[in-house]
Design a protein around this motif. Sequence first.
Motif, mmCIF file in Angstrom:
data_model
loop_
_atom_site.group_PDB
_atom_site.id
_atom_site.type_symbol
_atom_site.label_atom_id
_atom_site.label_comp_id
_atom_site.label_asym_id
_atom_site.label_seq_id
_atom_site.Cartn_x
_atom_site.Cartn_y
_atom_site.Cartn_z
ATOM 1 N N LYS A 103 0.819 -1.212 0.000
ATOM 2 C CA LYS A 103 0.000 0.000 0.000
ATOM 3 C C LYS A 103 0.855 1.264 0.000
ATOM 4 N N SER A 123 -7.641 -0.367 -8.096
ATOM 5 C CA SER A 123 -8.935 -0.827 -7.587
ATOM 6 C C SER A 123 -9.104 -2.330 -7.734
ATOM 7 N N ASP A 156 -7.450 -5.333 -3.635
ATOM 8 C CA ASP A 156 -7.849 -4.852 -2.312
ATOM 9 C C ASP A 156 -6.985 -5.567 -1.276
ATOM 10 N N ALA A 214 -8.648 -6.364 2.065
ATOM 11 C CA ALA A 214 -9.614 -7.466 2.006
ATOM 12 C C ALA A 214 -8.905 -8.807 1.971
#
Length: 771
Positions: free
Chosen positions: A566, A573, A576, A579
């Motif tokens: 990150k 997109s 994730d 997630a």
Amino acid sequence: MKTKDNPEQASFHEYTNSAGGWGSVKALASILTQERVLGAGTRVLMKQNKPQGFACVSCSWAKPADPHMFEFCENGAKATAWEITDKRATPDFFAAHTVTEMEGWNDLELESSGRVTEPMKYDIESDRYLPVSWREAFDDIGARMKIMDPEKVVFYASGRASLETSYMYQLMARMYGTNNLPDSSNMCHESTSVALPKTIGVPVGTVTLDDFEHTDCILFFGHNTGTNAPRMLHPLEAVRKRGVPVITFNPLRERGLVSFVNPQSPLEMLTPARTAISSQYVQIKVGGDTAAVMGMAKHLMAMDDEALSSGMRRVVDVAFIEEHTEGFAEFAQAARDADWDEIERHAGVSRTELKQAAETYSRSNAAMLMYGMGITQHREAVRTIHMLTNLLLMRGNIGKPGAGICPIRGHSNVQGQRTVGITEKPALAPNDKLRELYHFEPPMKKGLNTVEACEAIQQGGISAFFMLGGNFVRAIPDHGTIEPAWRAIPLTVQVVTRFNRSCVIHGKTSYLLPCLGRIEVDRQSSGEQAVAVEDSTGCMHGSRGMSKPASDQLLSEPAIVAELAKRILPFNSRVDWDAWVADYSRVRDAIEATWPDIFRDFNDRMWKPGGFQRPLAARERSWKTPNGRANFISPRGYEPDPDMPANAPGVLRLMTVRGDSQFNTTVYSLDDRFRGVWGTRRVLLMNCEDIRTLGLNSGDFVTAVTVSTDGIKRSVSHLRIEPFDIPPGCIMGYFPELNPLIPLAHHALESKVPAAKSVPIRLVAEVMEQA
């Protein structure tokens, strides 16, 4: 427990017992007591390598569908105790010791500090590691890496990280813009990954556990099963009890391949009963494998020619060869033309022994061939693996029950990491799928393997080195040239469980990021998580943590990868990261989407007892080679390491090995009971005649000096000499202590695996001061 290595105080006496037995029971009790987990460890071990349990963090040998009550081996138990240890390397430990002080500690002393409990950053002013928050560590690492040239950043992976972590790691590296993904396979079985696709069209072995029930001959080359994959002794025991011959080719008579006492058999534990593992033990000299196999092939061809002329049943499998192979005629002629005197000289054994092995093999209907790093860590390793497949192809021993080739892999998921994209070679990466799934352009320039990364470090060409586990600095060769250059790397980051040598030999800015171990409960926002691994036979298994984490400050490996991703990658997109960390089943869905043929219904099948098998075309006699056939490849010469000077007076051929109380660079104690070494690793085991010829005596101390032509002096001092059953001209010492003797340029052709099994050295006697 003794941790100081004082070879003067060591003892040496032959270990005459079998592998397993009460020796293993005693070793198990010792390691559980040493790590202060006698009760907890006993409970955890009952779940090791079992369905709904956890996969061993040590070797990658297969997990059976119907496990034994104790489905762990001595070394697997040691690895488990090492991970769930009660010992902790807290900030107080780091405050008490400077890094300079700890540089003088040996491997056992360093790792005996225990589990690292918090993220740490090296502080140059105090020469200590100081605690740092996770956010501060990730922000600083990310900020530095974000402005670096991706081609100057290396992402190393040890063979321990799960399939889920490995998939995320390779994706992060490629989205960052590099294929610099060296892994531990580069130091062991990369030779397999290069050699087998050319001969049988797959980069891995073709044997499964079921094949042990159908085989009627097993050939072993260059592997110490009793230490490095002891659970294999159970199917070997069953094979031997039904009369199947096992022929072993190895320079050392390793106890695990001589005889075995099953610790789970009351009869064997309470009586003198034991199982003889090898029916014939061919004690070739170091690197003599190609010549030995050619000797067998020569005799097989002589037998076949005689059968053909007399109208008898052929020795070679003519139907298989004609339907499935290419290159047999050339290889057959090379075998016929091979000179017995040259074969004997290079193999170090007589033609009588090789003919006996060939005749045993010729009587079998389904034969398996197993090999380890005694094959893969030579200059001509790829050539030797081609010879092994030649031998199998001669009698059609690929693609039928009870037959096949089995490279015995090391670390617990080293094969699985390659399956999910950990590779420096863009041709092996699923680039089309990555483009489709994540809408980015993967880098197509070849990345750096381990040797190439070390070369770049020597040249000052690396800006950051990120280590996902392992002990890279200790595992690589040529410490004397690489360690000084390593200190000049601007940033080194190591994901660790325990403190090791790679923590004290560090870059200018250095971070330690402590992670959960595979055996520990991994609780994320969606609940407790499980991971998956691939074993040596290509079967995928689920693994669920059982033990309380060593610290509430630990992050999981997927979480560490995600937090770094990150910070160094632009927003995408399609990925994730949060997630994925919250629910690892989503990572498995992504793996399935990337390789649907291998990982069909991944989440549903990962708990299948015995694992689910990856498709392997060669098992079905479908050959994914350029010509669509299995290929005989004739050798050019027998010398295992022609790049190095050898055969001069006083030059010995050094093979480096692991000890009984060791896994890779992790040393659990200073004893190696199977070889009769007690209390030291600073020892060279030599042939008695060589000791006399060099004017030495048992117990003398020497300096080992590499014989090379590159002008660099490489030596390791204060090594004790002791006699051992090893072929003349050969000498044995321990990895990684003797890695400084291995030139970085001395590596396998094509695969670039460091040639740690054959290093020419001279011995210089040391003059000991009188008391």
